[in-house]
Design a protein around this motif. Structure first.
Motif, PDB file in Angstrom:
ATOM      1  N   VAL A   6       0.819  -1.229   0.180  1.00 47.19           N
ATOM      2  CA  VAL A   6       0.047   0.064   0.043  1.00 47.19           C
ATOM      3  C   VAL A   6       0.849   1.382  -0.029  1.00 47.19           C
ATOM      4  CG1 VAL A   6      -1.825   1.358   1.460  1.00 47.19           C
ATOM      5  CG2 VAL A   6      -1.816  -1.364   1.234  1.00 47.19           C
ATOM      6  N   ASP A   7       0.586   2.264  -0.850  1.00 42.80           N
ATOM      7  CA  ASP A   7       1.206   3.387  -0.747  1.00 42.80           C
ATOM      8  C   ASP A   7       0.391   4.472   0.099  1.00 42.80           C
ATOM      9  OD1 ASP A   7       2.519   6.013  -1.629  1.00 42.80           O
ATOM     10  OD2 ASP A   7       2.199   5.838  -3.309  1.00 42.80           O
ATOM     11  N   SER A   9       0.892   7.274   0.953  1.00 46.16           N
ATOM     12  CA  SER A   9       0.931   8.696   0.530  1.00 46.16           C
ATOM     13  C   SER A   9      -0.380   8.946  -0.135  1.00 46.16           C
ATOM     14  CB  SER A   9       2.199   9.094  -0.148  1.00 46.16           C
ATOM     15  OG  SER A   9       2.042   8.385  -1.305  1.00 46.16           O
ATOM     16  N   LYS A  10      -1.081   7.784  -0.737  1.00 43.22           N
ATOM     17  CA  LYS A  10      -2.083   8.211  -1.564  1.00 43.22           C
ATOM     18  C   LYS A  10      -3.573   8.011  -0.753  1.00 43.22           C
ATOM     19  CE  LYS A  10      -0.216   6.739  -5.742  1.00 43.22           C
ATOM     20  NZ  LYS A  10      -0.099   6.076  -6.999  1.00 43.22           N
ATOM     21  N   LEU A  11      -3.212   7.735   0.538  1.00 43.28           N
ATOM     22  CA  LEU A  11      -4.446   7.577   1.551  1.00 43.28           C
ATOM     23  C   LEU A  11      -4.669   8.750   2.094  1.00 43.28           C
ATOM     24  CD1 LEU A  11      -3.876   4.266   3.401  1.00 43.28           C
ATOM     25  CD2 LEU A  11      -5.103   4.703   1.331  1.00 43.28           C
ATOM     26  N   ASP A  12      -6.172   9.344   2.336  1.00 47.51           N
ATOM     27  CA  ASP A  12      -6.336  10.573   2.907  1.00 47.51           C
ATOM     28  C   ASP A  12      -6.334  10.526   4.624  1.00 47.51           C
ATOM     29  OD1 ASP A  12      -7.462  13.020   3.815  1.00 47.51           O
ATOM     30  OD2 ASP A  12      -9.402  12.615   2.753  1.00 47.51           O
ATOM     31  N   LYS A  77       2.301   8.369   9.387  1.00 47.41           N
ATOM     32  CA  LYS A  77       2.948   7.583   8.089  1.00 47.41           C
ATOM     33  C   LYS A  77       2.867   5.875   8.562  1.00 47.41           C
ATOM     34  CE  LYS A  77       6.086  11.110   6.695  1.00 47.41           C
ATOM     35  NZ  LYS A  77       7.593  11.554   6.755  1.00 47.41           N
ATOM     36  N   ASP A  88      -9.684   3.555   4.350  1.00 43.61           N
ATOM     37  CA  ASP A  88      -9.896   2.776   3.120  1.00 43.61           C
ATOM     38  C   ASP A  88     -10.240   1.396   3.265  1.00 43.61           C
ATOM     39  OD1 ASP A  88      -8.326   1.257   0.949  1.00 43.61           O
ATOM     40  OD2 ASP A  88      -8.385   3.438   0.239  1.00 43.61           O
TER      41      ASP A  88
END
Length: 198
Positions: A6-7, A9-12, A77, A88
Motif C-alpha cells: 500500500v502506498d 501517501s495516496k491515503l487521505d 505515516k 480505506d
C-alpha cells in the motif's frame, strides 16, 4: 493488510481521528488490550494474516508482508493506523463486512475472513447457499441462534476454541466478526506511535 504493498501517501490521512492527549503510553499497558480484543484472531500467535503479528511490541514493530506498519514518532505515516481507522476499505482492519458473494479486490470474504483458494468468498468460506450473512436468523429454544442464525452463540459451542478464545475464530470462519476500533482507541494508538511506540 492488502494483496499489494500500500502506498500510504495516496491515503487521505486527514480522515484519521486525532491522537489522544494521554502521555506515557506503552504497548503492554495501553495498546495490547486493544489489539487483544480486536486483532489477535487474525494477527496473534496462532494465525498471522499477511505475516503480521500484533501480540508483542517486537512483532508489531517488525511488520508483515507489507513491510513495517508502524513508523515510531509518526502515526500519519503508519499503515497500521490507516488500517485500524478504516479510512480505506481495501486495507480496513478488521475488514469491513461485505454482503455475501465474491469479495472485492482486497481479497477478503465476508465477516468470516479470507476467500478460499478459487472459492466464492463470502462469510467464512461457507459453501454458497449455506447459512450465513444475509440469511434471516433462525429461532430455536431460548431465542435467536448464534452469529449465523443457527446453533448456539459463540462461546457456547462445546469444546470449540480458536485464537479468539472459546468460540473464537479458529480459521474456519466461525465465531463473531472482530469489532472495529473506536475513534478513541485509534487515537490512543496514534498517540502511542507519536510518542515513539514503546
Amino acid at each position: 493488510m492488502a494483496a499489494e504493498k500500500v502506498d500510504i501517501s495516496k491515503l487521505d490521512m486527514s480522515k484519521l481521528p486525532p491522537a489522544a492527549d494521554k502521555k506515557g503510553l506503552t504497548y503492554a499497558k495501553d495498546i495490547l488490550p486493544i489489539f487483544e480484543e480486536s486483532c489477535f484472531r487474525c494477527h496473534g500467535e496462532e494465525r498471522q494474516k499477511g505475516e503480521l503479528r500484533l501480540d508483542s511490541l517486537q512483532t508489531v514493530l517488525k511488520g508483515g508482508e507489507d513491510g513495517k506498519v508502524v513508523v515510531p514518532g509518526d502515526s500519519k505515516k503508519s499503515l497500521l493506523v490507516a488500517a485500524v481507522a478504516q479510512i480505506d476499505d481495501e486495507i480496513a482492519m478488521p475488514p469491513k463486512r461485505r454482503p455475501g458473494g465474491p469479495a472485492g479486490p482486497g481479497g477478503q470474504g465476508g465477516p468470516g475472513g479470507p476467500r478460499g483458494s478459487g472459492g466464492q468468498g463470502g462469510p467464512g468460506d461457507r459453501p454458497p447457499g449455506g447459512p450465513g450473512f444475509g440469511d434471516p436468523p433462525t429461532e430455536g429454544p431460548g431465542g435467536q441462534g448464534g452469529p449465523d442464525g443457527g446453533g448456539p452463540p459463540a462461546g457456547e459451542r462445546g469444546g470449540e476454541r480458536g485464537p479468539g478464545g472459546p468460540g473464537g475464530f479458529g480459521g474456519d470462519g466461525f465465531g463473531p466478526p472482530a469489532k472495529p476500533l473506536t475513534a478513541e482507541q485509534v487515537g490512543l494508538i496514534r498517540a502511542w506511535i507519536d510518542q515513539g511506540a514503546k
